[in-house]
Enzyme design. Sequence first.
Site, PDB file in Angstrom:
ATOM      1  N   GLU A   1      11.403  18.346 -24.805  1.00 46.15           N
ATOM      2  CA  GLU A   1      10.712  18.708 -23.560  1.00 46.15           C
ATOM      3  C   GLU A   1      11.393  19.911 -22.883  1.00 46.15           C
ATOM      4  OE1 GLU A   1       7.865  17.236 -22.738  1.00 46.15           O
ATOM      5  OE2 GLU A   1       7.923  15.152 -23.454  1.00 46.15           O
TER       6      GLU A   1
ATOM      7  N   LYS B   1       3.845  11.513 -11.488  1.00 48.31           N
ATOM      8  CA  LYS B   1       2.954  10.700 -12.325  1.00 48.31           C
ATOM      9  C   LYS B   1       3.635   9.370 -12.575  1.00 48.31           C
ATOM     10  CE  LYS B   1       0.317  14.076 -15.002  1.00 48.31           C
ATOM     11  NZ  LYS B   1       0.029  14.539 -16.388  1.00 48.31           N
TER      12      LYS B   1
ATOM     13  N   ARG C   1       0.815  -1.232   0.000  1.00 43.08           N
ATOM     14  CA  ARG C   1       0.000   0.000   0.000  1.00 43.08           C
ATOM     15  C   ARG C   1       0.844   1.276   0.000  1.00 43.08           C
ATOM     16  NH1 ARG C   1      -3.307  -3.077   3.483  1.00 43.08           N
ATOM     17  NH2 ARG C   1      -5.052  -3.909   2.287  1.00 43.08           N
TER      18      ARG C   1
ATOM     19  N   LYS D   1       9.246  22.783 -13.944  1.00 46.17           N
ATOM     20  CA  LYS D   1       8.281  21.720 -13.663  1.00 46.17           C
ATOM     21  C   LYS D   1       7.928  21.695 -12.179  1.00 46.17           C
ATOM     22  CE  LYS D   1       6.562  17.210 -14.559  1.00 46.17           C
ATOM     23  NZ  LYS D   1       6.592  15.977 -15.329  1.00 46.17           N
TER      24      LYS D   1
ATOM     25  N   ASN E   1       1.318  20.007 -21.044  1.00 45.00           N
ATOM     26  CA  ASN E   1       0.900  19.197 -22.201  1.00 45.00           C
ATOM     27  C   ASN E   1       1.055  19.942 -23.520  1.00 45.00           C
ATOM     28  OD1 ASN E   1       0.167  17.053 -20.533  1.00 45.00           O
ATOM     29  ND2 ASN E   1      -1.809  17.990 -20.107  1.00 45.00           N
TER      30      ASN E   1
ATOM     31  N   ARG F   1      -1.078  22.802 -14.364  1.00 48.80           N
ATOM     32  CA  ARG F   1      -0.201  21.699 -14.779  1.00 48.80           C
ATOM     33  C   ARG F   1      -0.502  21.248 -16.213  1.00 48.80           C
ATOM     34  NH1 ARG F   1       1.947  16.343 -11.359  1.00 48.80           N
ATOM     35  NH2 ARG F   1       3.177  15.542 -13.096  1.00 48.80           N
TER      36      ARG F   1
ATOM     37  N   GLU G   1      -3.047  18.170 -11.687  1.00 48.88           N
ATOM     38  CA  GLU G   1      -3.456  18.636 -13.009  1.00 48.88           C
ATOM     39  C   GLU G   1      -4.918  19.083 -13.063  1.00 48.88           C
ATOM     40  OE1 GLU G   1      -1.480  16.552 -16.244  1.00 48.88           O
ATOM     41  OE2 GLU G   1      -3.185  16.984 -17.527  1.00 48.88           O
TER      42      GLU G   1
ATOM     43  N   HIS H   1       8.618   9.684 -28.360  1.00 53.52           N
ATOM     44  CA  HIS H   1       7.698  10.625 -27.719  1.00 53.52           C
ATOM     45  C   HIS H   1       8.150  12.082 -27.900  1.00 53.52           C
ATOM     46  CE1 HIS H   1       5.003  12.361 -24.758  1.00 53.52           C
ATOM     47  NE2 HIS H   1       6.047  12.874 -24.148  1.00 53.52           N
TER      48      HIS H   1
ATOM     49  N   HIS I   1       1.436  18.095 -26.720  1.00 54.29           N
ATOM     50  CA  HIS I   1       1.163  16.688 -26.442  1.00 54.29           C
ATOM     51  C   HIS I   1      -0.150  16.176 -27.024  1.00 54.29           C
ATOM     52  CE1 HIS I   1       4.647  17.010 -23.912  1.00 54.29           C
ATOM     53  NE2 HIS I   1       4.547  15.755 -23.499  1.00 54.29           N
TER      54      HIS I   1
ATOM     55  N   HIS J   1       0.446  13.092 -29.157  1.00 51.21           N
ATOM     56  CA  HIS J   1      -0.106  11.764 -28.879  1.00 51.21           C
ATOM     57  C   HIS J   1      -0.826  11.194 -30.089  1.00 51.21           C
ATOM     58  CE1 HIS J   1       0.013  12.086 -24.214  1.00 51.21           C
ATOM     59  NE2 HIS J   1       1.128  11.598 -24.713  1.00 51.21           N
TER      60      HIS J   1
HETATM   61  N1  LIG Z   1       5.702  10.313 -15.516  1.00 50.45           N
HETATM   62  C1  LIG Z   1       5.759  11.361 -16.296  1.00 50.45           C
HETATM   63  O1  LIG Z   1       5.461  12.497 -15.896  1.00 50.45           O
HETATM   64  C2  LIG Z   1       6.243  11.194 -17.695  1.00 50.45           C
HETATM   65  C3  LIG Z   1       6.545  12.323 -18.482  1.00 50.45           C
HETATM   66  C4  LIG Z   1       7.053  12.125 -19.747  1.00 50.45           C
HETATM   67  C5  LIG Z   1       7.261  10.838 -20.234  1.00 50.45           C
HETATM   68  N2  LIG Z   1       6.945   9.762 -19.453  1.00 50.45           N
HETATM   69  C6  LIG Z   1       7.193   8.394 -19.929  1.00 50.45           C
HETATM   70  O2  LIG Z   1       8.574   8.228 -20.118  1.00 50.45           O
HETATM   71  C7  LIG Z   1       8.782   7.187 -21.068  1.00 50.45           C
HETATM   72  C8  LIG Z   1       9.873   7.601 -22.014  1.00 50.45           C
HETATM   73  O3  LIG Z   1      11.044   7.805 -21.281  1.00 50.45           O
HETATM   74  P1  LIG Z   1      12.491   7.785 -21.962  1.00 50.45           P
HETATM   75  O4  LIG Z   1      12.458   8.619 -23.178  1.00 50.45           O
HETATM   76  O5  LIG Z   1      13.472   8.066 -20.910  1.00 50.45           O
HETATM   77  O6  LIG Z   1      12.580   6.294 -22.513  1.00 50.45           O
HETATM   78  P2  LIG Z   1      13.256   4.948 -21.967  1.00 50.45           P
HETATM   79  O7  LIG Z   1      13.122   4.808 -20.523  1.00 50.45           O
HETATM   80  O8  LIG Z   1      12.712   3.862 -22.823  1.00 50.45           O
HETATM   81  O9  LIG Z   1      14.793   5.158 -22.334  1.00 50.45           O
HETATM   82  C9  LIG Z   1      15.167   5.293 -23.685  1.00 50.45           C
HETATM   83  C10 LIG Z   1      16.295   4.322 -24.043  1.00 50.45           C
HETATM   84  O10 LIG Z   1      17.512   4.825 -23.510  1.00 50.45           O
HETATM   85  C11 LIG Z   1      18.183   3.805 -22.778  1.00 50.45           C
HETATM   86  N3  LIG Z   1      18.969   4.504 -21.773  1.00 50.45           N
HETATM   87  C12 LIG Z   1      18.498   5.071 -20.631  1.00 50.45           C
HETATM   88  N4  LIG Z   1      19.479   5.757 -20.030  1.00 50.45           N
HETATM   89  C13 LIG Z   1      20.588   5.620 -20.802  1.00 50.45           C
HETATM   90  C14 LIG Z   1      21.906   6.116 -20.730  1.00 50.45           C
HETATM   91  N5  LIG Z   1      22.265   6.949 -19.755  1.00 50.45           N
HETATM   92  N6  LIG Z   1      22.781   5.766 -21.670  1.00 50.45           N
HETATM   93  C15 LIG Z   1      22.407   4.961 -22.711  1.00 50.45           C
HETATM   94  N7  LIG Z   1      21.169   4.476 -22.847  1.00 50.45           N
HETATM   95  C16 LIG Z   1      20.267   4.813 -21.901  1.00 50.45           C
HETATM   96  C17 LIG Z   1      17.117   2.904 -22.290  1.00 50.45           C
HETATM   97  O11 LIG Z   1      17.614   1.623 -22.023  1.00 50.45           O
HETATM   98  C18 LIG Z   1      16.144   2.926 -23.465  1.00 50.45           C
HETATM   99  O12 LIG Z   1      16.553   2.025 -24.450  1.00 50.45           O
HETATM  100  C19 LIG Z   1       7.446   6.943 -21.730  1.00 50.45           C
HETATM  101  O13 LIG Z   1       6.920   5.730 -21.266  1.00 50.45           O
HETATM  102  C20 LIG Z   1       6.582   8.100 -21.269  1.00 50.45           C
HETATM  103  O14 LIG Z   1       5.209   7.765 -21.163  1.00 50.45           O
HETATM  104  C21 LIG Z   1       6.458   9.925 -18.208  1.00 50.45           C
HETATM  105 ZN   LIG Z   2       6.141  14.555 -22.851  1.00 42.72          ZN
END
Ligand SMILES: NC(=O)c1ccc[n+]([C@@H]2O[C@H](COP(=O)([O-])OP(=O)(O)OC[C@H]3O[C@@H](n4cnc5c(N)ncnc54)[C@H](O)[C@@H]3O)[C@@H](O)[C@H]2O)c1
Ligand SMILES: [Zn+2]
Length: 380
Positions: A196, A154, A132, A238, A256, A252, A248, A277, A259, A263
Amino acid sequence: MTAEPTATPAASERLAVALGERSYEIVVGSGVLDHAGASLGALLASPRVVIVTDTTVDYLYSARLTRSLDDAGIAWRTEVLPVGEGTKDFRHLSGLCERILAGGIDRGTTLIALGGGVIGDITGFAAGILLRGLDFVQVPTTLLAQVDSSVGGKTGINTPQGKNLVGLFHQPRLVLADTTTLDTLDARQLRAGYAEVVKYGLIDDPAFFAWLEANGSALLAGDAAARRHAIVTSCASKARIVGLDEREAGVRALLNLGHTFGHALEAETGFGDALLHGEAVAAGMALAFDLSARLGLCAAADASRVRAHLIAAGLPAGFAALPRRAWDADVLLDHMTRDKKVRDGKLTFVLAFGIGKAFTARDVPAAAVVAALSDAITAA
Ligand SMILES: NC(=O)c1ccc[n+]([C@@H]2O[C@H](COP(=O)([O-])OP(=O)(O)OC[C@H]3O[C@@H](n4cnc5c(N)ncnc54)[C@H](O)[C@@H]3O)[C@@H](O)[C@H]2O)c1
Ligand SMILES: [Zn+2]
């Protein structure tokens, strides 16, 4: 004689996310990872953590983290997940939770998310539901995660019905962003995260946008000081917005920007490697400025300036730079009306009166959206 590890290395900056009893710090700088154990020490309910990471990041960075945990007397074990967006699903979540339970935890155990946004989102969610609610710490290793996903609480996973449709608001206890980890990130992922960063300038910080126009290429090329400045400025932005509106209900939603269009583009390309993304967000921000100009809200010159900067950064700013397919404005509109941010069937967009002057517009006429998309598709 070896020096005691200090809580923060010299080349780092700290900022606060002010959320009352859920407040936490973000530490940004080089070497932050090697001081993680010392930073965590005072924060942990008990000196036991489970590190969750992916195979790539495990190979690159687990040893640096675990060495610092050993130095600080913190017991750890590691759960390694496969790389990629496909990991953010129920199957991997349940497997992860069951392995963490089988390994033995109690309410004092803290999870550490070491990786990009995928790892941060699934680990935060697992932390939110295990026993929990366990504490968790974000150690973001992609630019996108350092400026966006690791801050704000999030968490969640995807389902066949769409992205991030199952999850929780669960704030981390600490965010440790080591800028040196970006040195191993591939250039395309770095640029996607940069979209971003640009977003924060476009929302409400025109001086930051101008700074990015001047320094963006140095940042992308590896300039450590430029990276730190951009990450700190983005996180501060942020943190401020999240501090005003954690769930949000209002401001907040400005985060987006780009976005809603983005999306729709991602939905069409299958949320995968074809279009990352951040790339979709870049194209989406250009479209949001186009739409703003079309509606007479912002000067056409501002929309052109946004597009020019995105292109200079190597990001897609129009359909010509997107994966080739038979793009259709009505199909994209259909995706947008199914977005989870749609309320009562009304199209809500983040539009802008100019660079650094974003606002939330409700009841945007669908015809104007389709016209902006059609023109952009035809121009490609
Ligand atoms: N929670 C939130 O507020 C929020 C906001 C924006 C995006 N997201 C989410 O984030 C995700 C995308 O995140 P991302 O772009 O970091 O993708 P990811 O986590 O898939 O990482 C991208 C790639 O980079 C590799 N990698 C990570 N760190 C590395 C490093 N230092 N050196 C070499 N390779 C490395 C990973 O193994 C992966 O293959 C999506 O699922 C999206 O929905 C969440
Ligand atoms: Zn984003």
